[in-house]
Design a protein around this motif. Sequence first.
Motif, mmCIF file in Angstrom:
data_model
loop_
_atom_site.group_PDB
_atom_site.id
_atom_site.type_symbol
_atom_site.label_atom_id
_atom_site.label_comp_id
_atom_site.label_asym_id
_atom_site.label_seq_id
_atom_site.Cartn_x
_atom_site.Cartn_y
_atom_site.Cartn_z
ATOM 1 N N GLU A 67 0.831 -1.197 0.000
ATOM 2 C CA GLU A 67 0.000 0.000 0.000
ATOM 3 C C GLU A 67 0.871 1.254 0.000
ATOM 4 O OE1 GLU A 67 -3.190 0.293 -0.262
ATOM 5 O OE2 GLU A 67 -3.847 -1.792 -0.018
ATOM 6 N N TYR A 68 1.948 1.229 0.781
ATOM 7 C CA TYR A 68 2.819 2.396 0.855
ATOM 8 C C TYR A 68 3.487 2.688 -0.489
ATOM 9 C CZ TYR A 68 6.598 5.507 2.131
ATOM 10 O OH TYR A 68 7.457 6.579 2.174
ATOM 11 N N LEU A 69 3.913 1.650 -1.190
ATOM 12 C CA LEU A 69 4.664 1.828 -2.438
ATOM 13 C C LEU A 69 3.775 2.152 -3.638
ATOM 14 C CD1 LEU A 69 7.262 -1.071 -2.108
ATOM 15 C CD2 LEU A 69 7.696 1.379 -1.848
ATOM 16 N N ALA A 70 2.477 1.940 -3.528
ATOM 17 C CA ALA A 70 1.588 2.142 -4.676
ATOM 18 C C ALA A 70 1.492 3.629 -5.010
ATOM 19 C CB ALA A 70 0.214 1.569 -4.374
ATOM 20 N N PRO A 71 1.873 4.028 -6.228
ATOM 21 C CA PRO A 71 1.693 5.433 -6.618
ATOM 22 C C PRO A 71 0.205 5.800 -6.654
ATOM 23 C CG PRO A 71 3.217 4.294 -8.104
ATOM 24 C CD PRO A 71 2.542 3.249 -7.272
ATOM 25 N N GLU A 72 -0.067 7.070 -6.643
ATOM 26 C CA GLU A 72 -1.455 7.533 -6.689
ATOM 27 C C GLU A 72 -2.160 7.008 -7.942
ATOM 28 O OE1 GLU A 72 -4.023 11.722 -6.555
ATOM 29 O OE2 GLU A 72 -1.818 11.743 -6.445
ATOM 30 N N GLY A 73 -3.343 6.456 -7.739
ATOM 31 C CA GLY A 73 -4.108 5.912 -8.857
ATOM 32 C C GLY A 73 -3.866 4.442 -9.122
ATOM 33 N N TYR A 74 -2.901 3.821 -8.434
ATOM 34 C CA TYR A 74 -2.612 2.402 -8.595
ATOM 35 C C TYR A 74 -3.388 1.593 -7.557
ATOM 36 C CZ TYR A 74 1.371 3.132 -11.765
ATOM 37 O OH TYR A 74 2.174 3.470 -12.828
#
Length: 218
Positions: A67-74
């Motif tokens: 969750e932390y690594l997911a860029p915005e919109g992913y």
Amino acid sequence: MLRLRVATYNIHKGVQGVGTARRLEIHNLGHAVEQFDADLVCLQEVRLHHRLQARRFRRWPHEGQAEYLAPEGYEAVYRTNAITRHGEHGNALLSRWPVLSHRHHNISDHRFEQRGLLHVKVNVTAQNQPQVVHVLVVHLGLIPASRERQVQQLKRYILREVPHTGAYLATFGRGPALERAAEMAPASRSEPTRTGQRSITSARLPALTISAKSPCRA
């Protein structure tokens, strides 16, 4: 022909070094994932949580690492491979495209290594035509003979679970010989070329296998 930009990365639980030299790298990894600008980011050795490290590192994320690594919109998908005394870790997929479903398949070869396969169905639209892509994020074992057997497990899984006409992508955190993996994707494939710590390859679906030890972009 459907073309996707794919990255695969074993993040080693978001830390580097050993003993007192151990340092938190998850924030730098977040910047790296953003720079990939990939449609799909396949991650191995991802922490869901770890109580000791959360106490040791002041800037340990409150959420799971996927969750932390997911860029915005992913969209982030995580499934556990191994449960340890103080936490758990597994495989993850960060997808720019909508996720339809996901499941975990145990490919452990012996009791000393817990290994798994994350199978995610993603709805990709190209030229106004939606297509379901089966993404398999795999973390193979350390022992060469185990990896050979796990590759055969993966081959049987694909034959059983992925439609014959379906598009699929299989990524490996620690690769066996590429020719072994290539047996599972004879229709279309491209072998990675390595540049320092980063492996780069370009290929089109319907079938592709990628094997990489460090960040790999397709």
